[in-house]
Design a protein around this motif. Structure first.
Motif, PDB file in Angstrom:
ATOM      1  N   LEU A  11       0.821  -1.212   0.000  1.00 54.82           N
ATOM      2  CA  LEU A  11       0.000   0.000   0.000  1.00 54.82           C
ATOM      3  C   LEU A  11       0.854   1.260   0.000  1.00 54.82           C
ATOM      4  O   LEU A  11       1.912   1.316   0.624  1.00 54.82           O
ATOM      5  CB  LEU A  11      -0.920   0.055   1.234  1.00 54.82           C
ATOM      6  N   GLU A  12       0.376   2.257  -0.720  1.00 56.17           N
ATOM      7  CA  GLU A  12       0.940   3.605  -0.627  1.00 56.17           C
ATOM      8  C   GLU A  12      -0.162   4.460  -0.009  1.00 56.17           C
ATOM      9  O   GLU A  12      -1.224   4.621  -0.598  1.00 56.17           O
ATOM     10  CB  GLU A  12       1.274   4.128  -2.026  1.00 56.17           C
ATOM     11  N   MET A 162       1.740  -7.976   2.281  1.00 57.88           N
ATOM     12  CA  MET A 162       0.428  -8.394   2.772  1.00 57.88           C
ATOM     13  C   MET A 162      -0.188  -9.376   1.779  1.00 57.88           C
ATOM     14  O   MET A 162       0.121  -9.329   0.594  1.00 57.88           O
ATOM     15  CB  MET A 162      -0.461  -7.168   2.981  1.00 57.88           C
ATOM     16  N   HIS A 163      -1.032 -10.272   2.315  1.00 55.31           N
ATOM     17  CA  HIS A 163      -1.507 -11.363   1.463  1.00 55.31           C
ATOM     18  C   HIS A 163      -3.023 -11.507   1.406  1.00 55.31           C
ATOM     19  O   HIS A 163      -3.527 -12.493   0.891  1.00 55.31           O
ATOM     20  CB  HIS A 163      -0.856 -12.678   1.905  1.00 55.31           C
ATOM     21  N   SER A 164      -3.731 -10.571   1.991  1.00 53.18           N
ATOM     22  CA  SER A 164      -5.192 -10.607   1.867  1.00 53.18           C
ATOM     23  C   SER A 164      -5.721  -9.197   2.085  1.00 53.18           C
ATOM     24  O   SER A 164      -5.035  -8.339   2.647  1.00 53.18           O
ATOM     25  CB  SER A 164      -5.810 -11.541   2.921  1.00 53.18           C
ATOM     26  N   ALA A 165      -6.963  -8.998   1.645  1.00 55.72           N
ATOM     27  CA  ALA A 165      -7.592  -7.691   1.849  1.00 55.72           C
ATOM     28  C   ALA A 165      -7.704  -7.414   3.349  1.00 55.72           C
ATOM     29  O   ALA A 165      -7.528  -6.282   3.796  1.00 55.72           O
ATOM     30  CB  ALA A 165      -8.968  -7.679   1.193  1.00 55.72           C
ATOM     31  N   GLU A 167      -5.672  -8.304   5.735  1.00 53.26           N
ATOM     32  CA  GLU A 167      -4.386  -7.826   6.256  1.00 53.26           C
ATOM     33  C   GLU A 167      -4.154  -6.363   5.856  1.00 53.26           C
ATOM     34  O   GLU A 167      -3.682  -5.558   6.660  1.00 53.26           O
ATOM     35  CB  GLU A 167      -3.236  -8.689   5.734  1.00 53.26           C
ATOM     36  N   ALA A 168      -4.486  -6.054   4.613  1.00 57.24           N
ATOM     37  CA  ALA A 168      -4.273  -4.683   4.134  1.00 57.24           C
ATOM     38  C   ALA A 168      -5.113  -3.697   4.947  1.00 57.24           C
ATOM     39  O   ALA A 168      -4.637  -2.625   5.332  1.00 57.24           O
ATOM     40  CB  ALA A 168      -4.620  -4.585   2.645  1.00 57.24           C
ATOM     41  N   ALA A 227     -12.235  -3.484  -2.971  1.00 49.98           N
ATOM     42  CA  ALA A 227     -11.470  -3.276  -4.201  1.00 49.98           C
ATOM     43  C   ALA A 227     -10.366  -4.325  -4.322  1.00 49.98           C
ATOM     44  O   ALA A 227     -10.146  -4.893  -5.403  1.00 49.98           O
ATOM     45  CB  ALA A 227     -10.871  -1.867  -4.210  1.00 49.98           C
ATOM     46  N   ILE A 228      -9.685  -4.608  -3.210  1.00 50.33           N
ATOM     47  CA  ILE A 228      -8.597  -5.593  -3.256  1.00 50.33           C
ATOM     48  C   ILE A 228      -9.158  -6.986  -3.535  1.00 50.33           C
ATOM     49  O   ILE A 228      -8.628  -7.722  -4.367  1.00 50.33           O
ATOM     50  CB  ILE A 228      -7.782  -5.571  -1.942  1.00 50.33           C
TER      51      ILE A 228
END
Ligand code: ADP
Ligand code: MG
Length: 477
Positions: A11-12, A162-165, A167-168, A227-228
């Protein structure tokens, strides 16, 4: 998601720094003014103007760097990121490229299921925001509003770890909590003060990173998650159909819950970055860092741990009480008065106080009952002057502005009856009034006891000390 694929997310996040003026001019950053009323010559890029860095923005970036355990550069460099867009009058954005002010560090986040992750940061750099194109204000024409041009941003870039929405989103929430806690950003997502670009790719586990797509400018936690998830599914489907992923910048359409291509992705090369000759390198020395360190509050993770380990609070309470610094500070102010009653204070802050604030839609900073006043009320529960139940009525009166806890307790005659004689009288009256129930209790019907206590409480208008009453009734019967 098919288990043969692994999603990779970086992420930014654009954190708008809470300075009153812009990063390179003296124009105000206040939100919501009439278009183009907050634009200095510098923001409008009139020829001959020069940018002057805002000390407050730099100080906030340093505080952030220290808070995430990053390296704060002694020397960083502002660079021009060149691109053409109507809302960018200079034709370039002042940012940082090769030498950002903050490098490395990490942010810990907890997922809904309790799992903890630590997200490594690549960097955080200072930059200015662009203006805004307005497409719906005029017939057959677009407008440009430059109020936002030059607003200070700290762009926080995570590693692709990160590996899932889920986690994000957990990471984004932890970052949001941190910047608000530090007081370097107001965190208002509707106003765009905290927004995120999500980079998503998928790969076979163990394979090199796949080609990413970047979803621009998502400004709610829920939308980031959706969105992810959508983007992961889309890429997996494409790959399983034998297609290749093309690197692109995409927009999330919340109404349709899908992402669509905005433009094929530029690479850094396209921006022709170079050091901005108008700005000297930004040099910091040890005293700059020391001053920033001195300004740092105790961080939320440390405070949460202290609440659990030293105050014995349950994790749930500690989590809730460290979501926002103002809540945490309120709770801590109460402890100054009632150091031995952490759990009681926590219960009231998260219970009665939270619902009163919520009902009146006011922030805890503006609470009608301040921390010392609430602590004074709870002190009367702790010393058994009143019961917890009566305290709720007293609290409501305090909330309505009727005075201090002690004044209300006295004016309404709410002191608990702890006088044995008075309670004994009430018990005799009870025995006379409910002979049948008394007989049942004596024959071994334990359930009837609560009924009898209830009747006594009613007779004493809730003012009896429950423990004392229990004990006296049992021994009398
Ligand atoms: P830019 O600034 O051009 O968008 P960067 O290379 O600096 O590009 O990367 C930006 C973000 O993209 C970072 O958060 C990084 O973690 C993430 N990222 C890079 N490569 C990938 C990838 N293959 N999959 C997912 N995210 C990625
Ligand atoms: Mg990017």
């Amino acid at each position: 998601m098919s288990s043969e694929w692994e999603a990779v997310i970086g992420l930014e996040v654009h954190v708008q720094l809470s300075t009153r003026s812009k990063i390179f001019s003296g124009a105000t950053t206040a939100y919501g003014a009439e278009p183009n009323t907050q634009v200095s010559f510098v923001d409008a890029a009139l020829p001959g103007t020069l940018p002057v860095p805002n000390r407050g923005a730099i100080e906030r970036a340093i505080e952030f760097g220290l808070a995430v355990g990053a390296t704060v550069a002694e020397r960083s460099v502002f660079a021009r990121k060149n691109y053409f867009y109507p809302d960018l009058p200079k034709g370039y954005q002042i940012s940082q490229y090769e030498l950002p002010i903050v490098s490395g560090g990490s942010v810990k986040a907890r997922l809904e299921d309790g799992r903890e992750i630590e997200v490594a940061l690549t960097r955080a750099h200072l930059e200015e925001d662009a203006g805004k194109s307005v497409h719906d204000a005029f017939h057959a024409a677009s407008g440009v509003d430059l109020n936002r041009a030059g607003t200070p941003l700290l762009e926080v870039v995570s590693e692709p770890v990160m590996h899932s929405a889920a986690e994000a989103v957990a990471y984004m929430k932890a970052l949001h909590r941190l910047v608000r806690w530090l007081g370097i950003c107001d965190g208002n997502m509707q106003e765009g003060s905290f927004r995120c670009d999500a980079n998503v790719s998928v790969r076979r586990p163990g394979a090199p990173l796949g080609t990413r797509n970047e979803i621009k400018n998502v400004n709610s936690f829920r939308f980031v998650e959706k969105a992810i998830d959508y983007e992961i599914e889309r890429q997996i489907r494409a790959l399983e159909n034998g297609e290749t992923i093309v690197q692109a910048t995409r927009l999330y359409d919340a109404a349709a819950n899908r992402t669509r291509t905005m433009r094929s992705k530029e690479d850094a090369l396209d921006y022709r970055y170079f050091p901005d000759p108008d700005l000297p390198p930004l040099l910091l020395d040890a005293s700059d860092l020391e001053r920033a360190r001195a300004r740092l509050p105790e961080l939320p993770d440390a405070r949460r741990r202290r609440f659990i380990e030293q105050l014995g609070l349950p994790e749930y309470d500690a989590d809730k009480l460290t979501e926002e610094r103002a809540w945490s500070d309120y709770f801590e102010s109460m402890l100054q008065v009632l150091p031995a009653q952490a759990k009681l204070c926590a219960n009231w802050v998260l219970g009665e106080l939270a619902s009163a604030l919520n009902a009146d839609q006011i922030a805890i900073e503006d609470s009608r009952v301040d921390a010392s006043a609430l602590a004074a009320l709870l002190a009367r529960i702790a010393d058994q002057t009143i019961s917890g139940k009566i305290a709720k009525d007293v609290f409501a009166a305090m909330w309505a502005g009727e005075g201090t806890a002690d004044a209300i307790i006295d004016a309404r005659g709410l002191r608990q009856i702890t006088d044995d004689g008075a309670l004994a009288g009430a018990i005799e009256a009870l025995i006379a009034q409910f002979p049948e129930q008394i007989a049942k209790y004596r024959a071994g019907d334990e359930k009837i006891f609560q009924f009898l206590i209830g009747q006594l409480m009613k007779a004493t208008r809730g003012k009896a000390n429950p423990a004392q009453l229990n004990q006296m009734l049992r021994s009398r019967l």
